[in-house]
Design a protein around this motif. Structure first.
Motif, PDB file in Angstrom:
ATOM      1  N   LYS A   1      74.151  93.428  42.032  1.00 39.64           N
ATOM      2  CA  LYS A   1      75.033  94.566  41.783  1.00 39.64           C
ATOM      3  C   LYS A   1      75.889  94.331  40.535  1.00 39.64           C
ATOM      4  CE  LYS A   1      77.009  95.984  45.726  1.00 39.64           C
ATOM      5  NZ  LYS A   1      77.538  95.862  47.109  1.00 39.64           N
ATOM      6  N   GLU A   2      76.341  93.096  40.352  1.00 34.80           N
ATOM      7  CA  GLU A   2      77.108  92.751  39.149  1.00 34.80           C
ATOM      8  C   GLU A   2      76.248  92.889  37.892  1.00 34.80           C
ATOM      9  OE1 GLU A   2      78.488  88.818  39.830  1.00 34.80           O
ATOM     10  OE2 GLU A   2      79.780  89.373  41.524  1.00 34.80           O
ATOM     11  N   GLU A   3      75.001  92.423  37.980  1.00 35.35           N
ATOM     12  CA  GLU A   3      74.094  92.505  36.831  1.00 35.35           C
ATOM     13  C   GLU A   3      73.775  93.965  36.496  1.00 35.35           C
ATOM     14  OE1 GLU A   3      72.500  89.300  35.094  1.00 35.35           O
ATOM     15  OE2 GLU A   3      74.615  89.514  35.627  1.00 35.35           O
ATOM     16  N   LYS A   4      73.647  94.780  37.506  1.00 33.71           N
ATOM     17  CA  LYS A   4      73.405  96.206  37.273  1.00 33.71           C
ATOM     18  C   LYS A   4      74.593  96.831  36.551  1.00 33.71           C
ATOM     19  CE  LYS A   4      73.447  99.086  40.755  1.00 33.71           C
ATOM     20  NZ  LYS A   4      73.070  99.848  41.970  1.00 33.71           N
ATOM     21  N   GLU A   5      75.802  96.437  36.942  1.00 32.65           N
ATOM     22  CA  GLU A   5      77.003  96.937  36.277  1.00 32.65           C
ATOM     23  C   GLU A   5      77.031  96.533  34.803  1.00 32.65           C
ATOM     24  OE1 GLU A   5      79.581  98.901  37.299  1.00 32.65           O
ATOM     25  OE2 GLU A   5      78.311  99.305  39.035  1.00 32.65           O
ATOM     26  N   ARG A   6      76.383  95.429  34.478  1.00 22.18           N
ATOM     27  CA  ARG A   6      76.320  94.971  33.082  1.00 22.18           C
ATOM     28  C   ARG A   6      75.237  95.689  32.291  1.00 22.18           C
ATOM     29  NH1 ARG A   6      75.027  89.100  32.716  1.00 22.18           N
ATOM     30  NH2 ARG A   6      75.706  89.336  30.555  1.00 22.18           N
ATOM     31  N   GLY A   7      74.523  96.594  32.947  1.00 21.98           N
ATOM     32  CA  GLY A   7      73.523  97.384  32.240  1.00 21.98           C
ATOM     33  C   GLY A   7      72.109  96.860  32.320  1.00 21.98           C
ATOM     34  N   LYS A   8      71.868  95.866  33.195  1.00 18.37           N
ATOM     35  CA  LYS A   8      70.519  95.327  33.323  1.00 18.37           C
ATOM     36  C   LYS A   8      69.590  96.358  33.968  1.00 18.37           C
ATOM     37  CE  LYS A   8      71.745  91.186  31.881  1.00 18.37           C
ATOM     38  NZ  LYS A   8      71.558  89.974  32.687  1.00 18.37           N
ATOM     39  N   THR A   9      68.321  96.311  33.587  1.00 21.97           N
ATOM     40  CA  THR A   9      67.285  97.115  34.211  1.00 21.97           C
ATOM     41  C   THR A   9      66.537  96.219  35.188  1.00 21.97           C
ATOM     42  OG1 THR A   9      67.037  98.435  32.200  1.00 21.97           O
ATOM     43  CG2 THR A   9      65.253  98.553  33.814  1.00 21.97           C
TER      44      THR A   9
END
Length: 304
Positions: free
Chosen positions: A173-181
């Motif tokens: 969820k943190e990585e998604k917030e950073r814009g990861k696909t």
């Protein structure tokens, strides 16, 4: 912007095994869940995305690059976590991470140190002596260590204990917030439900449903469990023309399923009875998924 693309992919291994006309589009910054039981075709799809297998029909691409033709390039730019982890027994965890860091040109180890701390991993141990769970944590760290913009994760929490599973979910969820696909394949409902923006269900190698995660939660019928204070109230209520999913005379309890816009009708009706308890039963991703295996049909409210 489409980052991950599966376009009418077919790979027929015979006897109904493989994937058949599978199409998926994953947009930049999106976490896409690929949900299905073992043997449904999840890993086959991922192996084609990573360029390990050549499509029989159709194509797969990442960042506009054909997976089969650009396999070597993609392996160095995508964070990939395989479903089954095979690690070199002759190395320590530190030696393996050093080797992978050199292959992927990782120059800054601050992110790696953060990962080791987050997943409580001591890499200074021979891989041969590591438990399955520790090997899985090492594989997770390896997939993320180059801080890639694109991640393809096949059954990522398999082998992790419940605490590490939750740690992993929060990290995704943190990585998604950073814009990861992120393309996440799993058969664990909680994992997919907690992390993914869109979800596809695959059954027998075919996509049977694709939907927005929030759409599932908002559009489905409501299920309520009503417990009555006396038998007369119970008996009168269960004669009403509602859709009852269960009736329990012994416990004076009934479950009612109804459309969201008819809930007021139920509330008004219940005012005429002596109620001991009333709760809403959340409709879950598992409920929706099991509909394909119990009946072969999708539930009302989300397009298949």
């Amino acid at each position: 912007m489409t980052v991950i693309s599966v376009d009418h992919l077919t790979k027929d291994y015979g006897h109904g095994r493989g994937v058949f006309d599978v199409s998926i589009q994953v947009n930049k910054g999106e976490c896409y869940g690929f949900l299905g039981p073992n043997g449904a075709g999840k890993t086959t799809t991922i192996r084609h995305l990573m360029g390990f297998s050549k499509p029989e029909k159709g194509s797969t691409a990442i960042s506009g690059m054909d997976s089969w033709k650009n396999s070597a390039t993609l392996k160095n730019m995508v964070g990939y976590l395989p479903g089954e982890v095979t690690l070199p027994a002759g190395l320590s965890g530190t030696g393996f991470l050093r080797m992978m860091g050199q292959m992927r040109h990782v120059e800054n180890d601050r992110y790696l140190k953060m990962l080791l701390e987050k997943f409580d991993l001591d890499p200074n141990v021979s891989i041969k002596r590591m438990s399955l769970g520790v090997k899985r944590k090492l594989a997770v760290v390896t997939a993320f260590m180059q801080d890639p913009d694109i991640l393809i994760l096949d059954e990522p929490t398999s082998g992790l204990d419940p605490v590490m599973q939750e740690t992993f979910i929060e990290f995704v969820k943190e990585e998604k917030e950073r814009g990861k696909t992120i393309f996440l394949s799993s058969h664990i409902f909680h994992e997919v439900d907690a992390t993914c923006d869109r979800i596809a269900i695959i059954r027998d190698g075919k996509i049977v449903s694709e939907f927005q995660s929030e759409e599932l939660k908002q559009k489905h019928d409501r299920i309520y469990r009503v417990t009555f204070a006396d038998e007369i109230s119970y008996m009168n209520f269960v004669q009403k023309p509602f859709r009852f999913t269960s009736k329990n005379k012994g416990k004076l309890r009934a479950r009612v399923q109804m459309e969201a816009d008819r809930v007021g009708e139920l509330m008004n009706c219940l005012c005429d009875y002596n109620i001991a308890d009333f709760i809403e039963i959340p409709f879950t991703l598992e409920d929706y998924f099991m509909g394909f295996y119990d009946t072969g049909h999708h539930f009302k409210g989300v397009s298949a």
